[in-house]
Design an enzyme around this catalytic site. Structure first.
Site, PDB file in Angstrom:
ATOM      1  CE  LYS A 221       1.532  19.284  26.134  1.00 29.91           C
ATOM      2  NZ  LYS A 221       2.820  19.943  25.932  1.00 29.91           N
ATOM      3  NE  ARG A 255       0.220  25.849  24.092  1.00 32.75           N
ATOM      4  CZ  ARG A 255      -0.428  24.712  23.838  1.00 32.75           C
ATOM      5  NH1 ARG A 255      -0.431  23.729  24.703  1.00 32.75           N
ATOM      6  NH2 ARG A 255      -1.079  24.572  22.701  1.00 32.75           N
TER       7      ARG A 255
HETATM    8  C1  YH5 Z   1       3.891  23.088  24.930  1.00 31.97           C
HETATM    9  O1  YH5 Z   1       4.082  22.251  25.814  1.00 31.97           O
HETATM   10  N1  YH5 Z   1       2.092  21.916  23.539  1.00 31.97           N
HETATM   11  S1  YH5 Z   1       0.314  21.403  21.538  1.00 31.97           S
HETATM   12  C2  YH5 Z   1      -1.579  16.321  23.893  1.00 31.97           C
HETATM   13  C3  YH5 Z   1      -2.591  16.307  24.825  1.00 31.97           C
HETATM   14  C4  YH5 Z   1      -3.069  17.503  25.355  1.00 31.97           C
HETATM   15  C5  YH5 Z   1      -2.501  18.688  24.963  1.00 31.97           C
HETATM   16  C6  YH5 Z   1      -4.449  14.986  25.424  1.00 31.97           C
HETATM   17  N2  YH5 Z   1       1.959  23.492  21.998  1.00 31.97           N
HETATM   18  C7  YH5 Z   1       2.976  22.910  23.853  1.00 31.97           C
HETATM   19  O2  YH5 Z   1      -1.180  21.011  24.115  1.00 31.97           O
HETATM   20  N3  YH5 Z   1       3.577  25.027  22.929  1.00 31.97           N
HETATM   21  C8  YH5 Z   1       1.508  22.299  22.404  1.00 31.97           C
HETATM   22  O3  YH5 Z   1      -3.093  15.094  25.187  1.00 31.97           O
HETATM   23  C9  YH5 Z   1       2.857  23.898  22.905  1.00 31.97           C
HETATM   24  N4  YH5 Z   1       4.609  24.244  24.916  1.00 31.97           N
HETATM   25  C10 YH5 Z   1       4.457  25.183  23.950  1.00 31.97           C
HETATM   26  N5  YH5 Z   1       5.206  26.293  24.025  1.00 31.97           N
HETATM   27  C11 YH5 Z   1       0.102  19.904  22.469  1.00 31.97           C
HETATM   28  C12 YH5 Z   1      -0.890  19.974  23.572  1.00 31.97           C
HETATM   29  C13 YH5 Z   1      -1.490  18.698  24.012  1.00 31.97           C
HETATM   30  C14 YH5 Z   1      -1.038  17.504  23.488  1.00 31.97           C
END
Ligand code: YH5
Length: 273
Positions: A221, A255
């Protein structure tokens, strides 16, 4: 502590890795929908081999600024993947969605967990989960998914996120979802500035007072990009640090995208916990 989810019961006395399976159309293949289903299934099975004990299947990006995916398109992406995986994965399948229609179809297709970034606040979401046997992850977000990063404000991020999760846990219980089916998530990156994300990670232990296991999603993230100065493809070491810190502070599920590396790092943590 146990987490009851569909046909599974997870023993949360040890930490678990939830592997992220993004189902997106494959722009390089001319194989159509079937090709992206096959790719996602193949990826998911590899994540299980690498140590994932939950698979989180998602068809819509909830990243700030991402284009929303229409309901029909989301269904066409995720349902075939869940149908293919349910009989063979050997681990609980989670559906990453906030849409009640997707929850319902995913449960019919064999999903064991609903992972909802809106914590079952859409109309009928509570009853759909209550009328099934799936587990659920209730996540905090400040504001709406469209505007959450515009101007997030907290007087006390840990206290406010805790109060929100306590309210959603209570709403789920009242709807008939027993606590053993529920995990909670502070929602890193969802309506939070870097300082708020850092405060939440620093104070993660205090969420234990809610009485339910914590799931943490920090993998790749942008908060990690801010702290380390790395592009999204260069965030593995920061992501591993975040998973190790989270589990040392009591998180039971992380996750992540990078399952093999995370599972290995968590073996070191488990040895001393
Ligand atoms: C979460 O924290 N996050 S989707 C932006 C990024 C990288 C990854 C490059 N679903 C979560 O994974 N479900 C998502 O920047 C989730 N907890 C739970 N339970 C976002 C994501 C991401 C966003």
């Amino acid at each position: 502590m146990q987490f009851i989810c569909g046909q599974y019961q997870l023993d949360l006395s040890r930490p678990h890795v939830m592997g992220i399976v993004n189902v997106t159309p494959d722009s390089f293949s001319d194989g159509g929908k079937f090709a992206s289903t096959e790719k996602a299934v193949e990826h998911a099975l590899r994540l299980v081999e690498e140590g994932a004990s939950i698979l989180d299947i998602g068809g819509e990006s909830t990243r700030p600024g991402a284009t929303p995916v229409p309901l029909d398109e989301e269904l066409e992406r995720v349902i075939p993947v869940i149908e293919r995986l349910a009989p063979i994965a050997g681990v609980p399948l989670s559906i990453d969605t906030y849409k009640p229609e997707v929850m319902r179809a995913a449960i019919v297709a064999g999903a064991d967990i609903v992972n909802d970034v809106l914590a079952l606040r859409e109309p009928h979401a509570l009853e759909i989960v209550a009328n099934s046997n799936v587990g659920v992850c209730l996540m905090h977000v400040q504001g709406t998914l469209q505007t959450m990063q515009d101007d997030p404000q907290y007087a006390d991020a840990v206290a406010e996120v805790s109060a929100f999760l306590a309210e959603r846990l209570s709403a789920a219980n009242k709807a008939g979802i027993v606590s053993e089916r529920i995990v909670l998530d502070p929602g890193f990156g969802f309506g939070k500035r870097t300082i708020h994300n850092v405060e939440l990670l620093h104070g993660l232990e205090s969420f234990a007072a809610l009485g339910r296991p914590l799931l943490v999603g920090l993998s790749r993230k942008s908060i990690l990009g801010k702290l380390v100065g790395a592009d999204v493809e260069q965030r593995l070491y920061a992501s591993l640090s975040a998973s190790v810190i989270s589990v040392m502070k009591g998180a039971k599920i992380v996750r992540v995208h990078d399952v093999k590396a995370t599972a290995e790092a968590l073996k070191v943590v488990a040895a001393i916990l």
